[in-house]
Design a protein around this motif. Structure first.
Motif, PDB file in Angstrom:
ATOM      1  N   MET A 181       0.829  -1.208   0.000  1.00 52.66           N
ATOM      2  CA  MET A 181       0.000   0.000   0.000  1.00 52.66           C
ATOM      3  C   MET A 181       0.861   1.255   0.000  1.00 52.66           C
ATOM      4  SD  MET A 181      -2.977  -0.995   2.742  1.00 52.66           S
ATOM      5  CE  MET A 181      -4.259  -2.197   2.351  1.00 52.66           C
ATOM      6  N   LEU A 182       1.875   1.264   0.861  1.00 52.93           N
ATOM      7  CA  LEU A 182       2.757   2.426   0.925  1.00 52.93           C
ATOM      8  C   LEU A 182       3.505   2.620  -0.389  1.00 52.93           C
ATOM      9  CD1 LEU A 182       4.123   1.906   4.535  1.00 52.93           C
ATOM     10  CD2 LEU A 182       2.799   3.877   3.745  1.00 52.93           C
ATOM     11  N   ALA A 183       3.943   1.524  -0.983  1.00 55.00           N
ATOM     12  CA  ALA A 183       4.647   1.618  -2.267  1.00 55.00           C
ATOM     13  C   ALA A 183       3.732   2.200  -3.344  1.00 55.00           C
ATOM     14  CB  ALA A 183       5.157   0.245  -2.685  1.00 55.00           C
ATOM     15  N   ALA A 184       2.461   1.799  -3.346  1.00 54.51           N
ATOM     16  CA  ALA A 184       1.514   2.325  -4.329  1.00 54.51           C
ATOM     17  C   ALA A 184       1.290   3.820  -4.135  1.00 54.51           C
ATOM     18  CB  ALA A 184       0.185   1.573  -4.226  1.00 54.51           C
ATOM     19  N   LEU A 185       1.315   4.268  -2.888  1.00 54.72           N
ATOM     20  CA  LEU A 185       1.080   5.679  -2.598  1.00 54.72           C
ATOM     21  C   LEU A 185       2.313   6.548  -2.823  1.00 54.72           C
ATOM     22  CD1 LEU A 185      -1.105   5.234   0.592  1.00 54.72           C
ATOM     23  CD2 LEU A 185      -1.878   6.125  -1.614  1.00 54.72           C
ATOM     24  N   MET A 186       3.449   5.919  -3.116  1.00 53.21           N
ATOM     25  CA  MET A 186       4.664   6.688  -3.384  1.00 53.21           C
ATOM     26  C   MET A 186       4.560   7.475  -4.691  1.00 53.21           C
ATOM     27  SD  MET A 186       7.023   6.587  -1.048  1.00 53.21           S
ATOM     28  CE  MET A 186       8.629   6.747  -1.822  1.00 53.21           C
ATOM     29  N   ALA A 187       3.530   7.208  -5.480  1.00 51.62           N
ATOM     30  CA  ALA A 187       3.300   8.003  -6.685  1.00 51.62           C
ATOM     31  C   ALA A 187       2.805   9.405  -6.347  1.00 51.62           C
ATOM     32  CB  ALA A 187       2.291   7.306  -7.602  1.00 51.62           C
ATOM     33  N   GLY A 188       2.471   9.654  -5.069  1.00 53.24           N
ATOM     34  CA  GLY A 188       2.028  10.973  -4.646  1.00 53.24           C
ATOM     35  C   GLY A 188       0.551  11.219  -4.813  1.00 53.24           C
ATOM     36  N   ARG A 189      -0.170  10.231  -5.341  1.00 50.64           N
ATOM     37  CA  ARG A 189      -1.603  10.380  -5.544  1.00 50.64           C
ATOM     38  C   ARG A 189      -2.372   9.748  -4.392  1.00 50.64           C
ATOM     39  NH1 ARG A 189      -0.565   8.483 -11.534  1.00 50.64           N
ATOM     40  NH2 ARG A 189      -0.458  10.466 -12.640  1.00 50.64           N
ATOM     41  N   ALA A 190      -3.570  10.238  -4.175  1.00 53.59           N
ATOM     42  CA  ALA A 190      -4.453   9.656  -3.166  1.00 53.59           C
ATOM     43  C   ALA A 190      -5.233   8.510  -3.798  1.00 53.59           C
ATOM     44  CB  ALA A 190      -5.409  10.707  -2.626  1.00 53.59           C
ATOM     45  N   LEU A 191      -5.381   7.415  -3.065  1.00 51.58           N
ATOM     46  CA  LEU A 191      -6.104   6.242  -3.554  1.00 51.58           C
ATOM     47  C   LEU A 191      -7.178   5.843  -2.558  1.00 51.58           C
ATOM     48  CD1 LEU A 191      -3.086   4.077  -4.808  1.00 51.58           C
ATOM     49  CD2 LEU A 191      -4.604   5.508  -6.191  1.00 51.58           C
ATOM     50  N   THR A 192      -8.220   5.194  -3.069  1.00 53.72           N
ATOM     51  CA  THR A 192      -9.286   4.715  -2.201  1.00 53.72           C
ATOM     52  C   THR A 192      -8.879   3.403  -1.538  1.00 53.72           C
ATOM     53  OG1 THR A 192     -10.361   3.402  -3.922  1.00 53.72           O
ATOM     54  CG2 THR A 192     -10.998   5.734  -3.753  1.00 53.72           C
ATOM     55  N   ALA A 193      -9.660   2.999  -0.539  1.00 50.36           N
ATOM     56  CA  ALA A 193      -9.391   1.733   0.147  1.00 50.36           C
ATOM     57  C   ALA A 193      -9.498   0.561  -0.834  1.00 50.36           C
ATOM     58  CB  ALA A 193     -10.365   1.549   1.309  1.00 50.36           C
ATOM     59  N   GLY A 194     -10.460   0.632  -1.751  1.00 52.28           N
ATOM     60  CA  GLY A 194     -10.610  -0.437  -2.738  1.00 52.28           C
ATOM     61  C   GLY A 194      -9.404  -0.543  -3.651  1.00 52.28           C
ATOM     62  N   GLU A 195      -8.899   0.599  -4.104  1.00 53.37           N
ATOM     63  CA  GLU A 195      -7.711   0.592  -4.963  1.00 53.37           C
ATOM     64  C   GLU A 195      -6.506   0.042  -4.213  1.00 53.37           C
ATOM     65  OE1 GLU A 195      -8.719   4.395  -7.873  1.00 53.37           O
ATOM     66  OE2 GLU A 195      -7.930   4.742  -5.840  1.00 53.37           O
ATOM     67  N   LEU A 196      -6.380   0.419  -2.955  1.00 59.57           N
ATOM     68  CA  LEU A 196      -5.245  -0.063  -2.159  1.00 59.57           C
ATOM     69  C   LEU A 196      -5.388  -1.538  -1.815  1.00 59.57           C
ATOM     70  CD1 LEU A 196      -4.769   3.092   0.064  1.00 59.57           C
ATOM     71  CD2 LEU A 196      -3.138   2.185  -1.598  1.00 59.57           C
ATOM     72  N   ALA A 197      -6.612  -2.011  -1.667  1.00 62.99           N
ATOM     73  CA  ALA A 197      -6.825  -3.446  -1.439  1.00 62.99           C
ATOM     74  C   ALA A 197      -6.323  -4.240  -2.633  1.00 62.99           C
ATOM     75  CB  ALA A 197      -8.308  -3.722  -1.190  1.00 62.99           C
ATOM     76  N   ARG A 198      -6.600  -3.752  -3.838  1.00 67.20           N
ATOM     77  CA  ARG A 198      -6.117  -4.444  -5.043  1.00 67.20           C
ATOM     78  C   ARG A 198      -4.591  -4.398  -5.120  1.00 67.20           C
ATOM     79  NH1 ARG A 198     -10.880  -2.072  -7.019  1.00 67.20           N
ATOM     80  NH2 ARG A 198      -9.794  -0.212  -7.779  1.00 67.20           N
ATOM     81  N   GLU A 199      -3.996  -3.261  -4.760  1.00 72.47           N
ATOM     82  CA  GLU A 199      -2.539  -3.156  -4.776  1.00 72.47           C
ATOM     83  C   GLU A 199      -1.913  -4.126  -3.779  1.00 72.47           C
ATOM     84  OE1 GLU A 199      -0.449  -1.464  -6.615  1.00 72.47           O
ATOM     85  OE2 GLU A 199      -1.860  -0.238  -7.764  1.00 72.47           O
ATOM     86  N   ALA A 200      -2.577  -4.305  -2.648  1.00 75.88           N
ATOM     87  CA  ALA A 200      -2.034  -5.159  -1.590  1.00 75.88           C
ATOM     88  C   ALA A 200      -2.391  -6.627  -1.777  1.00 75.88           C
ATOM     89  CB  ALA A 200      -2.537  -4.681  -0.234  1.00 75.88           C
TER      90      ALA A 200
END
Length: 234
Positions: free
Chosen positions: A22-41
């Protein structure tokens, strides 16, 4: 250790694979929803919610509510720089993924690290600024020289305005893929914004990767200076 910062609690938070993804996905500087982060994780939404609650409680993430949606983002540049440093340490110790993804070459070439340029192009930028005497080592790390203030002003970047912000103007951030430094801090962010605003490069959708256009690459080479540009930014 009975006194001082509790690194064990922080390491536990960062050490979980789902939270790390999740943290790695957010390193792009953009805000993501819980659903998007669930898929990333790679976890179920309920599990993702539990992880996100812990990260918000630890002040590693902040949440923004817009209507029915909740968006999560990294709490600040100091958190992003710590995550990048851990990525660099993992790379140095050989702790890499066994199956690199198809986007890895592009990410290694150029990517956004929270809000500044990283990867090969980011380290080239850092080294060229130092070679031109625009930034230099200081007692606190790295800073802008008098020549740098004049050059950046000519490029439309007001160092005085950056100094008025609570964030450091310059910070050397260890690049996880290049194992050399790229430029973080408010100046690093301003330079990345300049590169994108001038159309030298574009951000790839749903990725941290940054792609330079042919004309943009030529302009970037010129910005680096004839020696650095011709030698390495090919």
């Amino acid at each position: 250790m009975k006194e001082g910062p509790d690194i064990a609690a922080l390491a536990t938070l960062l050490g979980d694979p789902a939270r790390a993804n999740m943290l790695a996905a957010l390193m792009a500087g953009r805000a993501l929803t819980a659903g998007e982060l669930a898929r990333e994780a790679g976890v179920m939404p309920q599990t993702a919610s539990s992880h996100l609650s812990r990260l918000v409680e630890a002040r590693l993430l902040v949440v923004e509510i817009q209507g029915r949606h909740r968006y999560f983002r990294i709490a600040g540049p100091e958190v992003a720089e710590a995550v990048e440093a851990i990525m660099g340490l993992a790379a140095n110790l050989g702790r890499t993924r066994t199956r690199p993804g198809p986007k890895d070459p592009a990410l290694r070439r150029a990517r956004i690290c929270y809000d500044h340029l990283a990867g090969e192009m980011g380290t080239l930028l850092y080294e060229a600024l130092a070679a031109q005497g625009l930034i230099a080592a200081t007692a606190d790390g790295v800073g802008v020289t008098a020549a740098g203030r004049a050059r950046f002003a000519a490029e439309g970047i007001d160092i005085g305005a950056l100094e008025a912000r609570p964030r450091p103007v310059c910070r050397a951030c260890l690049d996880w893929s290049e194992r050399r430094h790229h430029l973080a801090g408010s100046l690093g962010a301003a330079l990345a914004q300049t590169i994108l605003a001038r159309g030298w490069a574009r951000r790839e959708p749903d990725s941290r990767a940054v792609t330079f256009t042919p004309d943009g690459l030529a302009a970037f080479r010129a910005f680096l200076g004839p020696e650095e540009g011709a030698r390495r930014a090919g």
